[in-house]
Design an enzyme around this catalytic site. Structure first.
Site, mmCIF file in Angstrom:
data_model
loop_
_atom_site.group_PDB
_atom_site.id
_atom_site.type_symbol
_atom_site.label_atom_id
_atom_site.label_comp_id
_atom_site.label_asym_id
_atom_site.label_seq_id
_atom_site.Cartn_x
_atom_site.Cartn_y
_atom_site.Cartn_z
ATOM 1 N N LYS A 159 0.842 -1.205 0.000
ATOM 2 C CA LYS A 159 0.000 0.000 0.000
ATOM 3 C C LYS A 159 0.879 1.259 0.000
ATOM 4 O O LYS A 159 0.660 2.180 -0.782
ATOM 5 C CB LYS A 159 -0.915 0.021 1.235
ATOM 6 C CG LYS A 159 -2.064 -0.984 1.142
ATOM 7 C CD LYS A 159 -2.797 -1.137 2.467
ATOM 8 C CE LYS A 159 -3.820 -2.265 2.399
ATOM 9 N NZ LYS A 159 -4.455 -2.557 3.676
ATOM 10 N N GLN B 271 -4.406 -1.203 9.973
ATOM 11 C CA GLN B 271 -4.345 -2.512 9.313
ATOM 12 C C GLN B 271 -4.987 -3.586 10.201
ATOM 13 O O GLN B 271 -4.651 -3.704 11.374
ATOM 14 C CB GLN B 271 -2.868 -2.863 9.008
ATOM 15 C CG GLN B 271 -2.678 -4.165 8.252
ATOM 16 C CD GLN B 271 -3.285 -4.150 6.860
ATOM 17 O OE1 GLN B 271 -3.262 -3.136 6.171
ATOM 18 N NE2 GLN B 271 -3.844 -5.274 6.435
ATOM 19 N N ASP C 48 -10.782 3.746 4.646
ATOM 20 C CA ASP C 48 -11.218 2.349 4.555
ATOM 21 C C ASP C 48 -12.733 2.220 4.678
ATOM 22 O O ASP C 48 -13.300 1.158 4.440
ATOM 23 C CB ASP C 48 -10.551 1.520 5.667
ATOM 24 C CG ASP C 48 -9.484 0.579 5.128
ATOM 25 O OD1 ASP C 48 -9.451 0.367 3.903
ATOM 26 O OD2 ASP C 48 -8.703 0.057 5.941
#
Ligand code: NAD
Length: 303
Positions: free
Chosen positions: A50, A94, A117
């Site tokens: 990422k 994460q 997200d």
């Protein structure tokens, strides 16, 4: 076959161009901060890919690595620092977090305007109401793929197998808002094959290698396989993949990655996303799209 990499390349080219335009106006580049708690090797690989993609796009990025023993309060304090930091446009924690961390409390603490997200309840609510701000990257990427491949959604019957907050539920919402008739299936759905055989668009987000066989698929249906399953049992791989198995890779790694859908479904489906190489690349592409969007919104507000 529907290859996500092709769409990802198009998305990234668009992001690069929009970023250049942004920089040309003297604006700071979009900035993504990733919080990684612990030393899970798979998470480390995901985070690295990422941030590498961010750098390639000219974004600012940083990874805050926290000890696996970090308390919920300590992670919350890090998230709050990032919320307050005006340089930071997007925050990503994460997953999975270590078991002792209160995952919900941590996701709930992210500023919804920086929640690239799309896991914050505000963003979940906005999606449910059909006015999305940030949507989880994987279902957003699938919609992008269907759109760019000109696969009709409106008026079609979509079946989503899996009801997680990350994939299944937001996927169902996005399809519903695009006027599909949506059925959501899960581990307690009886006669799964009968239900899924009605689908014009079948999305599987389960995490069970080879769950979906030809019997689950209407001829000509679009089948989107979100599952990512590491299988190390050679006999199971022979059964699932037959001659298509990459035994050289298997010998190197000791496992192969397979989806929820048996590859021989390709003979029945109108279109199928392979695993790997189907949905996976779209997720990172959409994360960058969302980070750029967050930066633009925040700059727009500041200016
Ligand atoms: P999850 O474990 O949170 O949810 C799985 C869902 O599958 C549950 O809703 C459960 O009810 C359902 N389920 C379990 N067994 C079933 C069965 N036998 N029949 C029908 N339904 C069943 O998982 P998740 O986070 O939604 O992820 C699902 C899969 O997608 C995993 O393999 C994950 O690794 C993968 N994934 C891929 C990406 C990507 O970028 N490609 C992103 C996220 C998740």
């Amino acid at each position: 076959m529907l290859y996500g990499k092709v769409i990802q390349d198009v998305l990234l080219a668009e992001v690069a161009e929009a970023t250049e335009t942004m920089l040309a106006t003297g604006s700071a580049p979009p900035h993504l901060s990733v919080v990684l708690v612990g030393d899970d090797p798979a998470s480390q690989i995901y985070v690295r890919s990422k941030t590498r993609k961010c750098e390639a796009m000219g974004f600012g990025s940083e990874t805050i690595i926290m000890d696996s023993e970090s308390s919920t309060d300590k992670v919350l304090a890090t998230v709050q620092d990032l919320n307050r930091n005006p340089r930071v446009d997007g925050i990503l924690v994460q997953l999975p977090l270590p078991d002792h961390c209160d995952q919900q409390a941590i996701l709930d603490a992210i500023d919804p305007d920086k929640d690239v997200d799309g896991f914050h309840p505000c963003n979940t609510g906005l999606l449910a109401q059909g006015r999305p701000q940030f949507v989880p990257a994987t279902p957003a990427g699938i919609i992008e793929m269907l759109h760019r491949e000109k696969i009709e959604i409106s008026g079609k019957h979509a079946v989503v197998i899996g009801r997680s907050d990350i994939v299944g539920k937001p996927m169902a919402m996005l399809l519903l808002h695009r006027h599909a008739t949506v059925t959501i299936c899960h581990s307690r759905t009886p006669d799964l094959a009968v239900v899924s055989r009605n689908a014009d668009i079948l999305v599987t987000a389960v995490g069970r290698p080879g769950l979906v066989t030809r019997e689950y698929v209407k001829p000509g249906a679009t089948v989107i396989d979100v599952g990512i399953n590491r299988v190390s049992d050679r006999e199971q791989l022979e059964n699932l993949l037959g001659d298509a198995a990459d035994w050289k890779l298997y010998d190197e790694r000791g496992y192969l990655v397979v989806g929820d859908v048996r590859p021989d479904v390709a003979a029945v489906a109108g279109a199928l996303t392979p695993v790997p190489g189907g949905v996976g690349p779209l997720t990172i592409g959409m994360l960058l799209v969302h980070t750029l969007r967050a930066a633009r919104r925040r700059r727009g507000r500041a200016m």
